[in-house]
Design a protein around this motif. Structure first.
Motif, PDB file in Angstrom:
ATOM      1  N   SER A  38       0.609  -1.261  -0.037  1.00 26.06           N
ATOM      2  CA  SER A  38       0.085   0.009  -0.104  1.00 26.06           C
ATOM      3  C   SER A  38       0.782   1.304   0.015  1.00 26.06           C
ATOM      4  O   SER A  38       2.185   1.155   0.315  1.00 26.06           O
ATOM      5  CB  SER A  38      -1.080  -0.005   1.191  1.00 26.06           C
ATOM      6  N   ALA A  39       0.215   2.455  -0.330  1.00 25.49           N
ATOM      7  CA  ALA A  39       1.078   3.518  -0.443  1.00 25.49           C
ATOM      8  C   ALA A  39       1.514   3.999   0.850  1.00 25.49           C
ATOM      9  O   ALA A  39       2.720   4.245   1.198  1.00 25.49           O
ATOM     10  CB  ALA A  39       0.206   4.838  -0.959  1.00 25.49           C
ATOM     11  N   ARG A  40       0.840   3.848   2.038  1.00 28.36           N
ATOM     12  CA  ARG A  40       1.009   4.231   3.304  1.00 28.36           C
ATOM     13  C   ARG A  40       2.210   3.164   3.641  1.00 28.36           C
ATOM     14  O   ARG A  40       3.287   3.580   4.495  1.00 28.36           O
ATOM     15  CB  ARG A  40      -0.075   4.238   4.538  1.00 28.36           C
ATOM     16  N   PHE A  98     -11.355   5.412  -0.013  1.00 26.99           N
ATOM     17  CA  PHE A  98     -10.490   5.558   1.470  1.00 26.99           C
ATOM     18  C   PHE A  98      -9.398   6.559   1.366  1.00 26.99           C
ATOM     19  O   PHE A  98      -8.904   7.106   0.199  1.00 26.99           O
ATOM     20  CB  PHE A  98      -9.942   4.286   1.219  1.00 26.99           C
ATOM     21  N   ALA A  99      -9.287   7.266   2.383  1.00 31.33           N
ATOM     22  CA  ALA A  99      -8.227   8.366   2.490  1.00 31.33           C
ATOM     23  C   ALA A  99      -7.175   7.764   2.059  1.00 31.33           C
ATOM     24  O   ALA A  99      -6.662   6.698   2.234  1.00 31.33           O
ATOM     25  CB  ALA A  99      -8.214   8.849   3.924  1.00 31.33           C
ATOM     26  N   TYR A 100      -6.048   8.786   1.409  1.00 28.12           N
ATOM     27  CA  TYR A 100      -5.039   8.551   0.810  1.00 28.12           C
ATOM     28  C   TYR A 100      -3.921   9.229   1.360  1.00 28.12           C
ATOM     29  O   TYR A 100      -4.160  10.657   1.533  1.00 28.12           O
ATOM     30  CB  TYR A 100      -4.924   8.706  -0.685  1.00 28.12           C
ATOM     31  N   PRO A 101      -2.564   9.020   1.915  1.00 25.57           N
ATOM     32  CA  PRO A 101      -2.355   7.534   2.038  1.00 25.57           C
ATOM     33  C   PRO A 101      -2.543   7.247   3.452  1.00 25.57           C
ATOM     34  O   PRO A 101      -2.032   7.913   4.214  1.00 25.57           O
ATOM     35  CB  PRO A 101      -0.835   7.706   1.739  1.00 25.57           C
ATOM     36  N   THR A 102      -3.423   6.178   3.876  1.00 21.45           N
ATOM     37  CA  THR A 102      -3.693   5.677   5.223  1.00 21.45           C
ATOM     38  C   THR A 102      -3.415   4.154   4.952  1.00 21.45           C
ATOM     39  O   THR A 102      -3.366   3.406   3.968  1.00 21.45           O
ATOM     40  CB  THR A 102      -4.930   6.115   5.550  1.00 21.45           C
ATOM     41  N   ARG A 105      -6.249   2.348   3.570  1.00 20.51           N
ATOM     42  CA  ARG A 105      -6.084   2.212   2.054  1.00 20.51           C
ATOM     43  C   ARG A 105      -6.104   0.622   1.635  1.00 20.51           C
ATOM     44  O   ARG A 105      -6.625   0.190   0.632  1.00 20.51           O
ATOM     45  CB  ARG A 105      -5.378   2.974   1.180  1.00 20.51           C
ATOM     46  N   GLU A 108      -9.169  -1.705   0.808  1.00 19.00           N
ATOM     47  CA  GLU A 108      -9.510  -1.427  -0.650  1.00 19.00           C
ATOM     48  C   GLU A 108      -9.061  -2.355  -1.393  1.00 19.00           C
ATOM     49  O   GLU A 108      -9.630  -3.034  -2.129  1.00 19.00           O
ATOM     50  CB  GLU A 108      -9.219   0.172  -1.180  1.00 19.00           C
ATOM     51  N   ASP A 109      -7.611  -2.723  -1.319  1.00 20.89           N
ATOM     52  CA  ASP A 109      -6.915  -3.785  -2.142  1.00 20.89           C
ATOM     53  C   ASP A 109      -7.529  -5.330  -1.716  1.00 20.89           C
ATOM     54  O   ASP A 109      -7.675  -6.031  -2.514  1.00 20.89           O
ATOM     55  CB  ASP A 109      -5.544  -3.799  -1.898  1.00 20.89           C
TER      56      ASP A 109
END
Length: 118
Positions: A38-40, A98-102, A105, A108-109
């Motif tokens: 994930s980004a976070r 979903f808030a980004y980046p958290t 998130r 969601e995946d």
């Protein structure tokens, strides 16, 4: 009943495990997401190990269980606990923003993976 163990990484779960659901005779689908993907998780770097696992009642199309392991693993459970308690359809959850980046998130995946990891 949500439960959290404050270890490093944090481990939390809510609802039924995949094993318990199958023992009850439910037809389930599972979805997982790795937190480092994930980004976070990428931003967090060291100590980002973990995953989100969702358990869906395939016949009703609702979540019946979830587990979260990783940084803020217990905090991620809040939205999942609400979804399970209110029996929100998985199709509706897939359309949430979903808030980004958290760390949330990654849910969601995991929703996108439901049915692929069964």
């Amino acid at each position: 009943m949500p439960r959290v163990t404050f270890t490093d990484p944090e481990v939390g779960s809510v609802g039924l495990t995949e094993h318990a659901a199958r023992e009850q005779g439910l037809r389930v689908r599972t979805g997982t997401a790795r937190v480092p993907s994930s980004a976070r998780g990428w931003i967090h770097k060291a100590g980002n190990d973990g995953l989100i696992k969702l358990v869906e009642d395939a016949d009703r199309g609702v979540l019946i269980g979830a587990a979260s392991v990783g940084p803020a693993g217990g905090e991620v459970l809040y939205g999942l606990a609400v979804a399970i308690h209110m029996e929100i359809p998985v199709d509706r959850l897939r359309h949430m923003m979903f808030a980004y980046p958290t760390f949330h998130r990654a849910v969601e995946d995991a929703l996108a993976d439901l049915g692929h990891g069964d």
